[in-house]
Design a protein around this motif. Sequence first.
Motif, PDB file in Angstrom:
ATOM      1  N   ALA A  49       0.864  -1.183   0.000  1.00  9.63           N
ATOM      2  CA  ALA A  49       0.000   0.000   0.000  1.00  9.63           C
ATOM      3  C   ALA A  49       0.896   1.226   0.000  1.00  9.63           C
ATOM      4  N   PRO A  50       0.435   2.331  -0.550  1.00 13.02           N
ATOM      5  CA  PRO A  50       1.239   3.556  -0.541  1.00 13.02           C
ATOM      6  C   PRO A  50       1.312   4.153   0.852  1.00 13.02           C
ATOM      7  N   PRO A  51       2.296   4.987   1.111  1.00 11.89           N
ATOM      8  CA  PRO A  51       2.323   5.708   2.395  1.00 11.89           C
ATOM      9  C   PRO A  51       1.159   6.681   2.453  1.00 11.89           C
ATOM     10  N   PRO A  52       0.793   7.147   3.647  1.00 11.84           N
ATOM     11  CA  PRO A  52      -0.327   8.088   3.761  1.00 11.84           C
ATOM     12  C   PRO A  52      -0.123   9.321   2.889  1.00 11.84           C
ATOM     13  N   ALA A  53      -1.222   9.844   2.378  1.00 12.65           N
ATOM     14  CA  ALA A  53      -1.169  11.035   1.535  1.00 12.65           C
ATOM     15  C   ALA A  53      -0.621  12.218   2.325  1.00 12.65           C
ATOM     16  N   LYS A  54       0.088  13.098   1.640  1.00 16.52           N
ATOM     17  CA  LYS A  54       0.554  14.333   2.273  1.00 16.52           C
ATOM     18  C   LYS A  54      -0.602  15.321   2.292  1.00 16.52           C
ATOM     19  N   LEU A  55      -1.012  15.699   3.490  1.00 14.72           N
ATOM     20  CA  LEU A  55      -2.195  16.529   3.661  1.00 14.72           C
ATOM     21  C   LEU A  55      -1.821  17.938   4.099  1.00 14.72           C
ATOM     22  N   PRO A  56      -2.656  18.904   3.756  1.00 16.40           N
ATOM     23  CA  PRO A  56      -2.462  20.235   4.316  1.00 16.40           C
ATOM     24  C   PRO A  56      -2.807  20.228   5.794  1.00 16.40           C
ATOM     25  N   THR A  57      -2.415  21.271   6.503  1.00 10.90           N
ATOM     26  CA  THR A  57      -2.840  21.394   7.898  1.00 10.90           C
ATOM     27  C   THR A  57      -4.360  21.354   7.944  1.00 10.90           C
ATOM     28  N   LEU A  58      -4.896  20.493   8.793  1.00 10.00           N
ATOM     29  CA  LEU A  58      -6.344  20.321   8.813  1.00 10.00           C
ATOM     30  C   LEU A  58      -7.036  21.503   9.475  1.00 10.00           C
ATOM     31  N   THR A  59      -7.900  22.123   8.727  1.00  6.38           N
ATOM     32  CA  THR A  59      -8.772  23.191   9.209  1.00  6.38           C
ATOM     33  C   THR A  59     -10.135  22.949   8.560  1.00  6.38           C
ATOM     34  N   PRO A  60     -11.181  23.609   9.032  1.00  3.84           N
ATOM     35  CA  PRO A  60     -12.467  23.448   8.355  1.00  3.84           C
ATOM     36  C   PRO A  60     -12.383  23.731   6.857  1.00  3.84           C
ATOM     37  N   ALA A  61     -11.509  24.661   6.456  1.00  4.84           N
ATOM     38  CA  ALA A  61     -11.406  25.031   5.045  1.00  4.84           C
ATOM     39  C   ALA A  61     -10.677  23.977   4.208  1.00  4.84           C
ATOM     40  N   THR A  62      -9.822  23.152   4.831  1.00  2.00           N
ATOM     41  CA  THR A  62      -9.046  22.168   4.074  1.00  2.00           C
ATOM     42  C   THR A  62      -9.600  20.753   4.168  1.00  2.00           C
ATOM     43  N   LEU A  63     -10.712  20.582   4.861  1.00  6.48           N
ATOM     44  CA  LEU A  63     -11.240  19.228   5.044  1.00  6.48           C
ATOM     45  C   LEU A  63     -11.580  18.553   3.715  1.00  6.48           C
ATOM     46  N   ARG A  64     -12.208  19.281   2.798  1.00 10.05           N
ATOM     47  CA  ARG A  64     -12.591  18.674   1.521  1.00 10.05           C
ATOM     48  C   ARG A  64     -11.380  18.132   0.771  1.00 10.05           C
ATOM     49  N   SER A  65     -10.306  18.906   0.732  1.00  6.08           N
ATOM     50  CA  SER A  65      -9.112  18.437   0.024  1.00  6.08           C
ATOM     51  C   SER A  65      -8.476  17.257   0.753  1.00  6.08           C
TER      52      SER A  65
END
Length: 335
Positions: A49-65
Amino acid sequence: MGHIPQPPTATEPRGGRRRPGAQALLTLLLTLLTVTTLTAAAHAGRIPAPPPAKLPTLTPATLRSAYAANRADAAEAARRAAAHGDPHRAAADRALAGPSRTLLAYDGRGGGRVTEVLGDLPHADRVAVLVPGSDTSLDTYARFHRTAAALHDELRHRALPGTRTAVVAWLGYDTPATFGTTVTTTARADQAAPGLRALMAELRTLTPARARLTLLCHSYGSVVCGRTAPGLDVDDIALIGSPGTGADSAAALHTRARVWAARGSEDWVAHVPHVRAGLGLTTVGFGTDPVSRAFGARVFDAGGTGHSGYFTPGSVSLANLARITLGATTEVTHA
């Protein structure tokens, strides 16, 4: 915890000295469980399996991405599992990659880790976090998801008009096997606690300031919650089907949260000895029964449920768990 052999109850007399039979019983149990190796975990570790995706800092505005990135990661994990010849894991990953799934975190490696949101988290007034027990992994995640969905439906049904709810299903640790040595100690819970603590802090930034957070901890998950509880910013903690928490009392959890506990009349965990015994460098067992008067939790009614039935639609246990989450504590029925 899942189904384990049900030895006779061992007791601890006054003064804290255990009867010789208690330690002998736990030694025997540990020896029997050692015979079962962690074959399933070894198998899971071989699934690519791939490593976890690189995510932006989680905020209400970034949840969708973040949700989209984790779905894409699950889709890639499904392709790799299928190519590896594991259709069961591939199907589990494919389900999590579906367009309606909202994954706060995902890691398809090994047994797998998932944090899934049901509901509109940034606008939720009442949030329940589910912490599972043994034998929960990506391969059995569909069962855990059904549990979360049943609670979410119950919350929406019982919430007052204008109250928004969310459920967070947290498979954020390597759960122990029901038949294995780790299910008898706090080791996996100690490893899990920092992750659960980080999640609860994260939820405070993702939800409105007025939101109430509740931890619902099933079976070995209640050991995890017990190790996480000290100083945790949470309103309620409910221990269901618990073998113990590793603490002698609710007060020893050192939490400002209200501590609840329940066990159905058909739950086999009632037969697990509520003792702790030192075996070399390891301590086996989890101490005081959370539904006992000595523990000091608020004991509520779980009806005639068995160990896996606390979230069954229409059950008294599910109704009471929803009431606790919603803050309708005067409506909770007691055993």
